[in-house]
Design a protein around this motif. Structure first.
Motif, mmCIF file in Angstrom:
data_model
loop_
_atom_site.group_PDB
_atom_site.id
_atom_site.type_symbol
_atom_site.label_atom_id
_atom_site.label_comp_id
_atom_site.label_asym_id
_atom_site.label_seq_id
_atom_site.Cartn_x
_atom_site.Cartn_y
_atom_site.Cartn_z
ATOM 1 N N MET A 1 0.848 -1.161 0.000
ATOM 2 C CA MET A 1 0.000 0.000 0.000
ATOM 3 C C MET A 1 0.901 1.234 0.000
ATOM 4 S SD MET A 1 -3.655 0.337 0.847
ATOM 5 C CE MET A 1 -3.621 -1.369 0.523
ATOM 6 N N SER A 2 0.491 2.264 -0.727
ATOM 7 C CA SER A 2 1.285 3.479 -0.823
ATOM 8 C C SER A 2 0.408 4.713 -0.670
ATOM 9 C CB SER A 2 1.997 3.549 -2.174
ATOM 10 O OG SER A 2 2.893 2.481 -2.326
ATOM 11 N N LEU A 3 1.050 5.803 -0.277
ATOM 12 C CA LEU A 3 0.395 7.091 -0.164
ATOM 13 C C LEU A 3 0.807 7.935 -1.357
ATOM 14 C CD1 LEU A 3 -1.180 9.207 1.597
ATOM 15 C CD2 LEU A 3 1.065 9.851 2.522
ATOM 16 N N CYS A 4 -0.169 8.531 -2.044
ATOM 17 C CA CYS A 4 0.110 9.432 -3.153
ATOM 18 C C CYS A 4 -0.138 10.864 -2.708
ATOM 19 C CB CYS A 4 -0.775 9.118 -4.363
ATOM 20 S SG CYS A 4 -0.200 7.712 -5.308
ATOM 21 N N LEU A 5 0.821 11.728 -2.976
ATOM 22 C CA LEU A 5 0.704 13.155 -2.719
ATOM 23 C C LEU A 5 0.683 13.848 -4.067
ATOM 24 C CD1 LEU A 5 3.441 13.510 0.051
ATOM 25 C CD2 LEU A 5 0.975 13.301 0.387
ATOM 26 N N ALA A 6 -0.319 14.689 -4.321
ATOM 27 C CA ALA A 6 -0.438 15.392 -5.601
ATOM 28 C C ALA A 6 -0.457 16.896 -5.348
ATOM 29 C CB ALA A 6 -1.702 14.968 -6.329
ATOM 30 N N SER A 7 0.374 17.621 -6.103
ATOM 31 C CA SER A 7 0.412 19.079 -5.999
ATOM 32 C C SER A 7 0.840 19.653 -7.342
ATOM 33 C CB SER A 7 1.390 19.513 -4.901
ATOM 34 O OG SER A 7 1.350 20.909 -4.735
ATOM 35 N N THR A 13 4.861 9.347 -4.812
ATOM 36 C CA THR A 13 4.397 8.119 -4.187
ATOM 37 C C THR A 13 5.325 7.758 -3.035
ATOM 38 O OG1 THR A 13 3.515 7.345 -6.289
ATOM 39 C CG2 THR A 13 3.855 5.686 -4.588
ATOM 40 N N LEU A 14 4.744 7.539 -1.866
ATOM 41 C CA LEU A 14 5.507 7.144 -0.689
ATOM 42 C C LEU A 14 5.031 5.764 -0.252
ATOM 43 C CD1 LEU A 14 5.249 10.478 1.339
ATOM 44 C CD2 LEU A 14 7.065 9.791 -0.229
ATOM 45 N N SER A 15 5.948 4.825 -0.122
ATOM 46 C CA SER A 15 5.605 3.469 0.309
ATOM 47 C C SER A 15 5.510 3.439 1.831
ATOM 48 C CB SER A 15 6.657 2.475 -0.178
ATOM 49 O OG SER A 15 6.638 2.411 -1.576
ATOM 50 N N VAL A 16 4.332 3.787 2.335
ATOM 51 C CA VAL A 16 4.096 3.821 3.781
ATOM 52 C C VAL A 16 2.737 3.210 4.086
ATOM 53 C CG1 VAL A 16 5.520 5.877 4.117
ATOM 54 C CG2 VAL A 16 3.080 6.147 3.771
ATOM 55 N N ALA A 17 2.624 2.590 5.243
ATOM 56 C CA ALA A 17 1.342 2.057 5.699
ATOM 57 C C ALA A 17 0.726 2.977 6.751
ATOM 58 C CB ALA A 17 1.530 0.665 6.287
ATOM 59 N N TRP A 36 -2.143 8.816 10.813
ATOM 60 C CA TRP A 36 -2.992 8.300 9.734
ATOM 61 C C TRP A 36 -2.532 6.920 9.326
ATOM 62 C CZ3 TRP A 36 -7.087 10.913 7.444
ATOM 63 C CH2 TRP A 36 -7.244 12.254 7.813
ATOM 64 N N ARG A 37 -3.488 6.110 8.860
ATOM 65 C CA ARG A 37 -3.199 4.791 8.279
ATOM 66 C C ARG A 37 -3.638 4.791 6.818
ATOM 67 N NH1 ARG A 37 -6.149 2.620 13.028
ATOM 68 N NH2 ARG A 37 -4.607 2.473 14.666
ATOM 69 N N VAL A 38 -2.839 4.137 5.993
ATOM 70 C CA VAL A 38 -3.167 3.954 4.577
ATOM 71 C C VAL A 38 -3.812 2.583 4.470
ATOM 72 C CG1 VAL A 38 -2.220 3.868 2.237
ATOM 73 C CG2 VAL A 38 -1.179 5.385 3.945
ATOM 74 N N THR A 39 -5.096 2.535 4.113
ATOM 75 C CA THR A 39 -5.832 1.272 4.064
ATOM 76 C C THR A 39 -6.440 1.085 2.672
ATOM 77 O OG1 THR A 39 -8.032 2.092 4.673
ATOM 78 C CG2 THR A 39 -6.472 1.689 6.485
ATOM 79 N N PRO A 40 -6.853 -0.128 2.335
ATOM 80 C CA PRO A 40 -7.514 -0.339 1.037
ATOM 81 C C PRO A 40 -8.779 0.508 0.877
ATOM 82 C CG PRO A 40 -6.873 -2.442 1.990
ATOM 83 C CD PRO A 40 -6.631 -1.387 3.049
ATOM 84 N N ALA A 41 -9.430 0.872 1.992
ATOM 85 C CA ALA A 41 -10.657 1.665 1.934
ATOM 86 C C ALA A 41 -10.393 3.165 1.836
ATOM 87 C CB ALA A 41 -11.518 1.378 3.164
ATOM 88 N N LEU A 95 5.326 15.721 7.097
ATOM 89 C CA LEU A 95 4.904 14.326 7.047
ATOM 90 C C LEU A 95 6.015 13.510 7.689
ATOM 91 C CD1 LEU A 95 2.895 12.771 4.297
ATOM 92 C CD2 LEU A 95 4.792 11.464 5.201
ATOM 93 N N CYS A 96 5.654 12.729 8.708
ATOM 94 C CA CYS A 96 6.641 11.980 9.480
ATOM 95 C C CYS A 96 6.406 10.476 9.336
ATOM 96 C CB CYS A 96 6.564 12.355 10.951
ATOM 97 S SG CYS A 96 6.637 14.136 11.258
ATOM 98 N N VAL A 97 7.490 9.753 9.120
ATOM 99 C CA VAL A 97 7.449 8.293 9.027
ATOM 100 C C VAL A 97 8.652 7.771 9.814
ATOM 101 C CG1 VAL A 97 7.536 6.292 7.492
ATOM 102 C CG2 VAL A 97 6.368 8.375 6.754
ATOM 103 N N GLY A 98 8.403 6.880 10.739
ATOM 104 C CA GLY A 98 9.489 6.295 11.519
ATOM 105 C C GLY A 98 10.306 7.329 12.282
ATOM 106 N N GLY A 99 9.658 8.402 12.747
ATOM 107 C CA GLY A 99 10.347 9.425 13.517
ATOM 108 C C GLY A 99 11.077 10.470 12.696
ATOM 109 N N LYS A 100 11.104 10.312 11.368
ATOM 110 C CA LYS A 100 11.764 11.286 10.499
ATOM 111 C C LYS A 100 10.702 12.129 9.795
ATOM 112 C CE LYS A 100 14.930 11.928 6.724
ATOM 113 N NZ LYS A 100 15.613 11.347 5.591
#
Length: 123
Positions: A1-7, A13-17, A36-41, A95-100
């Protein structure tokens, strides 16, 4: 699952759950954080935190003060997308992932305006 940011027509595309969205209130200069969680829904808001209150930042009655943060679990439907504006009056969205943490401008490589977050569609 990935997060898409559009601007401005560019998609990153960020590979984060899961990720944390952080910003500073323009008037109170107080940090606000959302997990936030990235889910199929879609995008699911799991937890919110604010370092204080005032000027539209009042934590809800169910919030509890833990380690200097008012914390609560918002009851909201999963969202297909979330739009983030950039007023320029406060610091940027981070936007923070894993403390970064990285600003959205850092992720895109140039100053951004409105950014839309959504779950990436697999090809």
């Amino acid at each position: 699952m990935s997060l898409c940011l559009a601007s401005a027509g560019v998609v990153k595309t960020l590979s984060v759950a899961a990720f944390t969205l952080v910003w500073t209130h323009s008037v109170e200069k107080i940090d606000w954080q959302e997990d936030w969680r990235v889910t199929p829904a879609g995008l699911e808001l799991a937890q919110a935190r604010v370092k204080g209150s005032g000027a539209g930042m009042e934590p809800p009655p169910e919030a509890r003060l833990v380690d200097g943060w008012f914390r609560w679990y918002p009851r909201r439907a999963t969202l297909p997308e979330v739009a983030l504006g950039n007023s320029g009056a406060a610091g940027e969205w981070r936007l923070c992932v894993g403390g970064k943490c990285r600003t959205l401008s850092d992720i895109f490589g140039y100053p951004i305006g409105v950014t839309t977050m959504r779950v990436c569609q697999d090809p």
